[in-house]
Design a protein around this motif. Structure first.
Motif, mmCIF file in Angstrom:
data_model
loop_
_atom_site.group_PDB
_atom_site.id
_atom_site.type_symbol
_atom_site.label_atom_id
_atom_site.label_comp_id
_atom_site.label_asym_id
_atom_site.label_seq_id
_atom_site.Cartn_x
_atom_site.Cartn_y
_atom_site.Cartn_z
ATOM 1 N N HIS A 221 26.587 -15.538 -3.499
ATOM 2 C CA HIS A 221 25.684 -16.068 -2.485
ATOM 3 C C HIS A 221 24.969 -14.902 -1.812
ATOM 4 N N LEU A 222 23.943 -15.214 -1.032
ATOM 5 C CA LEU A 222 23.212 -14.173 -0.318
ATOM 6 C C LEU A 222 24.085 -13.626 0.813
ATOM 7 N N PRO A 223 24.246 -12.312 0.901
ATOM 8 C CA PRO A 223 25.102 -11.738 1.944
ATOM 9 C C PRO A 223 24.535 -11.982 3.340
ATOM 10 N N GLY A 224 25.454 -12.012 4.308
ATOM 11 C CA GLY A 224 25.031 -12.193 5.683
ATOM 12 C C GLY A 224 24.086 -11.110 6.166
ATOM 13 N N MET A 225 24.261 -9.871 5.698
ATOM 14 C CA MET A 225 23.376 -8.790 6.123
ATOM 15 C C MET A 225 21.952 -8.999 5.612
ATOM 16 N N VAL A 226 21.798 -9.661 4.477
ATOM 17 C CA VAL A 226 20.453 -9.992 3.984
ATOM 18 C C VAL A 226 19.807 -11.025 4.901
ATOM 19 N N LEU A 227 20.599 -11.970 5.392
ATOM 20 C CA LEU A 227 20.063 -12.969 6.309
ATOM 21 C C LEU A 227 19.655 -12.325 7.627
ATOM 22 N N LEU A 228 20.437 -11.381 8.130
ATOM 23 C CA LEU A 228 20.057 -10.663 9.338
ATOM 24 C C LEU A 228 18.774 -9.866 9.126
ATOM 25 N N GLU A 229 18.644 -9.240 7.978
ATOM 26 C CA GLU A 229 17.424 -8.498 7.674
ATOM 27 C C GLU A 229 16.227 -9.431 7.604
ATOM 28 N N ALA A 230 16.418 -10.623 7.030
ATOM 29 C CA ALA A 230 15.330 -11.606 6.966
ATOM 30 C C ALA A 230 14.900 -12.005 8.371
ATOM 31 N N ALA A 231 15.867 -12.194 9.274
ATOM 32 C CA ALA A 231 15.539 -12.553 10.650
ATOM 33 C C ALA A 231 14.756 -11.437 11.322
ATOM 34 N N ARG A 232 15.183 -10.197 11.144
ATOM 35 C CA ARG A 232 14.462 -9.064 11.738
ATOM 36 C C ARG A 232 13.032 -8.987 11.219
ATOM 37 N N GLN A 233 12.865 -9.143 9.895
ATOM 38 C CA GLN A 233 11.523 -9.042 9.332
ATOM 39 C C GLN A 233 10.630 -10.181 9.813
ATOM 40 N N ALA A 234 11.189 -11.390 9.945
ATOM 41 C CA ALA A 234 10.412 -12.504 10.470
ATOM 42 C C ALA A 234 9.978 -12.219 11.903
ATOM 43 N N ALA A 235 10.880 -11.660 12.704
ATOM 44 C CA ALA A 235 10.540 -11.328 14.086
ATOM 45 C C ALA A 235 9.417 -10.294 14.141
ATOM 46 N N CYS A 236 9.459 -9.328 13.231
ATOM 47 C CA CYS A 236 8.460 -8.263 13.250
ATOM 48 C C CYS A 236 7.073 -8.747 12.837
ATOM 49 N N THR A 237 6.985 -9.890 12.145
ATOM 50 C CA THR A 237 5.652 -10.416 11.821
ATOM 51 C C THR A 237 4.888 -10.783 13.082
ATOM 52 N N LEU A 238 5.598 -11.044 14.174
ATOM 53 C CA LEU A 238 4.941 -11.429 15.428
ATOM 54 C C LEU A 238 4.360 -10.231 16.162
ATOM 55 N N THR A 239 4.817 -9.035 15.822
ATOM 56 C CA THR A 239 4.412 -7.847 16.573
ATOM 57 C C THR A 239 3.609 -6.858 15.741
ATOM 58 N N ALA A 240 3.516 -7.070 14.429
ATOM 59 C CA ALA A 240 2.824 -6.117 13.549
ATOM 60 C C ALA A 240 1.406 -5.859 14.073
ATOM 61 N N PRO A 241 0.943 -4.590 13.996
ATOM 62 C CA PRO A 241 1.547 -3.429 13.320
ATOM 63 C C PRO A 241 2.641 -2.728 14.130
ATOM 64 N N LEU A 242 2.968 -3.233 15.329
ATOM 65 C CA LEU A 242 4.127 -2.723 16.046
ATOM 66 C C LEU A 242 5.391 -3.354 15.472
ATOM 67 N N VAL A 243 6.554 -2.834 15.867
ATOM 68 C CA VAL A 243 7.826 -3.374 15.377
ATOM 69 C C VAL A 243 8.708 -3.756 16.553
ATOM 70 N N MET A 244 9.690 -4.585 16.278
ATOM 71 C CA MET A 244 10.662 -4.975 17.285
ATOM 72 C C MET A 244 12.059 -4.646 16.769
ATOM 73 N N PRO A 245 12.586 -3.462 17.084
ATOM 74 C CA PRO A 245 13.972 -3.185 16.673
ATOM 75 C C PRO A 245 14.906 -4.176 17.355
ATOM 76 N N PRO A 246 15.775 -4.857 16.582
ATOM 77 C CA PRO A 246 16.636 -5.893 17.154
ATOM 78 C C PRO A 246 17.787 -5.289 17.935
ATOM 79 N N ALA A 247 17.528 -4.918 19.190
ATOM 80 C CA ALA A 247 18.538 -4.254 20.012
ATOM 81 C C ALA A 247 19.766 -5.129 20.202
ATOM 82 N N SER A 248 19.574 -6.437 20.255
ATOM 83 C CA SER A 248 20.705 -7.356 20.335
ATOM 84 C C SER A 248 20.413 -8.567 19.468
#
Length: 303
Positions: A221-248
């Motif tokens: 199955h897809l690892p949990g860390m891949v799902l977390l990475e997907a969430a981070r990348q989806a969040a960053c689409t809202l701020t591009a070309p800036l980024v949002m490091p997921p501090a929490s």
């Protein structure tokens, strides 16, 4: 003579590559408390900020994951070969303490087991609390819950996995390219896990299954860390070309994310406050069912 340092056994953290093992030692204390040591490399192809000056917050999440598995195997009696199901993973980092210095980052990780359920004489369900420190500075804290499952039970569980997909799923053009790295907060195309659909806030989760870190070892199955990475990348689409490091992040895993079925990643909501922190809620779905939800918060910064 100086004392030599090595990593904990890679099998205990379910990693194939020694380079991806971040824990180096463990001392057990009373009341199910453990003092672990670890080290993050100065240069990491995935877990560094784009400017190379800081460790990525998701490295904290991976370290918590490794600590949970290591303690289950090494200290709490879960045999190698058992499978783990993670139910949730929550962390808060202090970004100013994630800076990369002139040497690899040595850290201390204190873990407290706050809830253990046994099946017979063996541990079957655990909740842990984590705190990472560099010297006197707190780098991160968090919690996680997971279950340890015997191979026969896991085989029965996976034999009954659902089939079919959501009839209302978005469409992806044949041959569609993944998102551009800068549009999801990444430097390298190989690390992009999202492919666009005809719905602006929904993406197909399509990671490279040969990625040396996301898929360090075989799995069904897809690892949990891949799902977390997907969430981070989806969040960053809202701020591009800036980024949002997921501090929490607060993430709940509801079911397995199957490798052989489309998984859709959706931004379900977002907000910003006066301190320029953004909070983004991301949902992953398969076959019309929620696979995971993740609420991430972080500052908006240049890539």
């Amino acid at each position: 003579m100086s004392q030599l340092t090595t990593t904990v056994p890679k099998e205990y953290v379910h990693r194939a590559s020694l380079a991806e093992v971040f824990l180096t030692g463990c001392t057990a204390h009373e009341d199910l408390r453990f003092a672990l040591t670890g080290q993050w490399p100065r240069a990491h192809t995935l877990f560094n900020s784009a400017d190379g000056l800081s460790h990525d917050p998701l490295q904290v999440a991976e370290t918590f994951r490794q600590a949970g598995m290591f303690l289950a195997h090494a200290e709490l009696g879960v045999p190698l070969g058992h499978h783990f199901v993670m139910w949730d993973l929550n962390y808060t980092t202090y970004l100013e303490n994630l800076n990369i210095g002139s040497c690899p980052t040595d850290f201390a990780l204190d873990v407290r087991c706050t809830d253990i359920t046994y099946s017979g004489r063996r541990t079957s369900h655990l909740r842990m609390e984590f705190v990472i420190r560099r010297g006197d500075a707190v780098v991160a804290n968090g919690t996680s819950r997971f279950s340890a499952i015997t191979p026969p039970v896991y085989a029965r569980l996976r034999a009954n996995r659902p089939e079919g997909d959501d009839p209302a799923m978005p469409s992806v053009e044949p041959g569609s390219a993944p998102m551009a790295p800068a549009s999801v907060g990444r430097r390298f195309a190989a690390d992009v896990v999202l492919t666009p659909t005809d719905v602006p806030s929904v993406w197909l989760l399509a990671p490279d299954l040969d990625h040396p870190i996301f898929f360090d070892h075989a799995g069904d199955h897809l690892p949990g860390m891949v799902l977390l990475e997907a969430a981070r990348q989806a969040a960053c689409t809202l701020t591009a070309p800036l980024v949002m490091p997921p501090a929490s992040a607060a993430t709940v895993f509801h079911r397995f994310a199957e490798l052989d079925r489309p998984c859709w990643i959706e931004v379900a909501g977002h907000s910003a406050d006066n301190s320029e922190l953004m909070t983004v809620e991301v949902v992953g779905r398969q076959g019309g069912e929620t696979v995971f939800t993740s609420t991430m918060t972080g500052p908006v910064r240049p890539l």
